[in-house]
Design a protein around this motif. Structure first.
Motif, PDB file in Angstrom:
ATOM      1  N   VAL A 266       5.650   8.959  10.080  1.00 48.10           N
ATOM      2  CA  VAL A 266       4.992   8.912   8.777  1.00 48.10           C
ATOM      3  C   VAL A 266       4.491  10.299   8.397  1.00 48.10           C
ATOM      4  CG1 VAL A 266       4.301   6.513   9.061  1.00 48.10           C
ATOM      5  CG2 VAL A 266       2.751   8.325   9.797  1.00 48.10           C
TER       6      VAL A 266
ATOM      7  N   ASN B 267       1.381   9.512   3.394  1.00 46.70           N
ATOM      8  CA  ASN B 267       1.784   8.100   3.373  1.00 46.70           C
ATOM      9  C   ASN B 267       0.577   7.175   3.363  1.00 46.70           C
ATOM     10  OD1 ASN B 267       4.803   8.313   5.449  1.00 46.70           O
ATOM     11  ND2 ASN B 267       4.487   8.676   3.279  1.00 46.70           N
TER      12      ASN B 267
ATOM     13  N   ASP C 164       3.643   2.838   1.742  1.00 47.20           N
ATOM     14  CA  ASP C 164       4.716   3.696   2.257  1.00 47.20           C
ATOM     15  C   ASP C 164       5.110   3.268   3.673  1.00 47.20           C
ATOM     16  OD1 ASP C 164       4.866   5.559   0.024  1.00 47.20           O
ATOM     17  OD2 ASP C 164       2.919   6.301   0.691  1.00 47.20           O
TER      18      ASP C 164
ATOM     19  N   THR D  66       8.590   1.873   5.224  1.00 46.71           N
ATOM     20  CA  THR D  66       9.251   2.541   6.350  1.00 46.71           C
ATOM     21  C   THR D  66       9.551   1.538   7.463  1.00 46.71           C
ATOM     22  OG1 THR D  66       8.162   4.645   5.860  1.00 46.71           O
ATOM     23  CG2 THR D  66       9.052   4.366   8.073  1.00 46.71           C
TER      24      THR D  66
END
Length: 502
Positions: free
Chosen positions: A358, A362, A366, A370
């Motif tokens: 990350v 983030n 986010d 991911t």
């Protein structure tokens, strides 16, 4: 390198390529000297294709037909010759006797080659071996092939050369041509369905002053007269939604997009998509349309909704599976992001446990995205709608009522690849402006794929846009799926290639 087939005695020959090229040019010169320049012929009144002759044999047996195509094989029997002539319908065997076409024409065969294009007038019959054929009464050379075709026994195998010389690829690999015919069928099916649903097909600019509507790195060009840089479009979305504002209500566009990104079996810098928008609808309505487009295209191309892709069986039977992103991540990782909605610090702890990479910027959303991309996407073989995405990765989407951390968005995955992306479109100009500003912050932090601020689009929204559903789908990837093609280059007629060094 060799031409492989000696036209006169049908025996293999080995010659230098330059010598073969010269021989073919010498043959053309000889024809011209005899007043038989094939390039002077301007038309051909062909009246039937090879596949029609085969399908209508009982009706056509003994009747005259006129075909035309490329000579792909040649068997000399002395005073008779068999040729295989290929046209867009397939292959037709042609039988030629010296007594039927005349000694002069027959002797001129010494100046003809495999690859030449001919016109054949004759009658339909079946040979003693049972093959449907045309018995030639008249045969005319329409165009001379000055380059030898690849060895018919090995075909054109060099993948790089196949993509560069697609015209040769189609000549010697019939399945290639069939792939592009199926591609055309898919696009035609899309148009028929949407036209019946009352959508209007439109065209929007390819040259944009702002690269908007998607998160991607654009190509930049320069307009000399205006002395300004322009961008090749990365998406038509913002223009199409302007048309919704203008009252068109149902619009779609099929066209090329351009993204200055990596190349792989799934990515080409220019590719074809369909985007459609419908006023007074949402992402649930878009799911129904998306299913319909894919299902009916599959039936049109393959005659069934059960297909095989790269060895895996796939069912496109309706309805497709639907699951939220949070539930999908929970199913495959055991982590319930919904239990700590919006908690970025907790999400970063989970990211470490899941070994996710990350960035400092983030947030919870986010990291959820991911986790999905790295842990779930590779599991999705059968058609699956993943819905309710985090707002951070969906700057143009309407927030989910009662859950502001999420938006009404879905992506469709089949055989581990994203095939379609859809939203309940954001129509709040104040919210849209704040999200553009967030994208600009990301750009200032070094993300050159983040959106730029499109002030005119904000102005359009300020006039008022009806609740709208929108969907975009990659046509190349769909054709890959429906034709069992491993690479996107197999379904783009002329894919982007690095020039050969001279």
């Amino acid at each position: 390198m060799s031409d492989k087939i000696n036209i006169q005695n049908n025996e293999p020959i080995e010659q230098d390529l330059s010598e073969l090229l010269q021989i073919r040019r010498d043959k053309l010169t000889a024809l011209k000297n005899m007043g038989k320049d094939p390039y002077e012929i301007t038309t051909c009144d062909r009246d039937i294709l090879s596949n029609e002759i085969i399908s209508r044999f009982e009706e056509l047996e003994g009747k005259d037909v006129h075909i035309a195509g490329r000579i792909m094989s040649w068997r000399d029997m002395g005073k008779a010759t068999f040729m295989d002539v290929h046209d867009k319908g397939g292959r037709m065997q042609v039988y030629i006797k010296i007594d039927d076409v005349g000694e002069e024409t027959y002797n001129n065969f010494s100046n003809w080659d495999i690859g030449d294009i001919v016109s054949v007038k004759g009658f339909v019959f079946r040979t003693r071996r049972g093959e449907i054929s045309v018995h030639a009464k008249e045969i005319t050379l329409l165009s001379k092939s000055l380059l030898p075709l690849p060895d018919k026994f090995h075909g054109l195998k060099d993948t790089d050369l196949r993509y560069r010389q697609r015209y040769v690829d189609m000549m010697v690999n019939p399945d290639v041509k069939e792939t592009f015919i199926k591609r055309s069928t898919v696009i035609k099916t899309f148009r028929n369905i949407l036209d019946e649903l009352g959508f209007i097909e439109v065209e929007t600019p390819i040259l944009n002053t702002i690269p908007g509507g998607a998160t991607a790195r654009p190509f930049i060009t320069h307009h000399n007269t205006l002395d300004m840089d322009l961008y090749l479009r990365i998406a038509p979305e913002l223009y199409l939604k302007r048309l919704i504002v203008g009252g068109m209500e149902k619009v779609y566009e099929i066209g090329r997009l351009f993204r200055n990104e990596g190349m792989s079996v799934k990515h080409n810098p220019e590719f074809t998509t369909i985007e459609l928008y419908e006023a007074y609808s949402d992402y649930n309505d878009m799911m129904a349309i998306t299913e319909k487009l894919i299902h009916e295209s599959c039936i049109a191309v393959n005659g069934t909704d059960k297909i095989s892709y790269q060895g895996e069986e796939v069912s496109l039977e309706l309805p497709f599976k639907r699951i939220s992103m949070i539930d999908a991540v929970k199913e495959y990782t055991g982590v319930d992001f919904g239990a700590f909605m919006g908690d970025t610090e907790k999400a970063k702890e989970v990211a470490k446990e899941l070994h996710l990479e990350v960035k400092p910027t983030n947030t919870w959303g986010d990291i959820l995205n991911t986790a999905f991309e790295e842990k779930v996407e590779e599991q999705l073989v059968q058609p699956t709608f993943i819905y309710d995405y985090p707002v951070e990765v969906s700057p143009l989407t309407k927030r989910k009522k009662g859950t502001p951390e999420l938006v009404e968005r879905f992506e469709l995955f089949i055989t581990r690849r994203e095939l379609a992306n859809a939203y309940s479109e954001l129509n709040d100009p104040i919210d849209q402006l704040s999200r553009f500003e967030h994208q600009m912050m990301l750009r200032d932090a070094g993300d050159d794929e983040a959106n730029l601020l499109d002030e005119d689009f904000i102005t359009a929204l300020e006039y008022g846009m009806a609740p709208t559903g929108g969907m975009g789908m990659g046509i190349d990837r769909l054709v890959m799926l429906l034709t069992d093609s491993a690479s996107i280059r197999d379904v783009i007629i002329f894919p982007t290639m690095k020039p050969l060094q001279s």
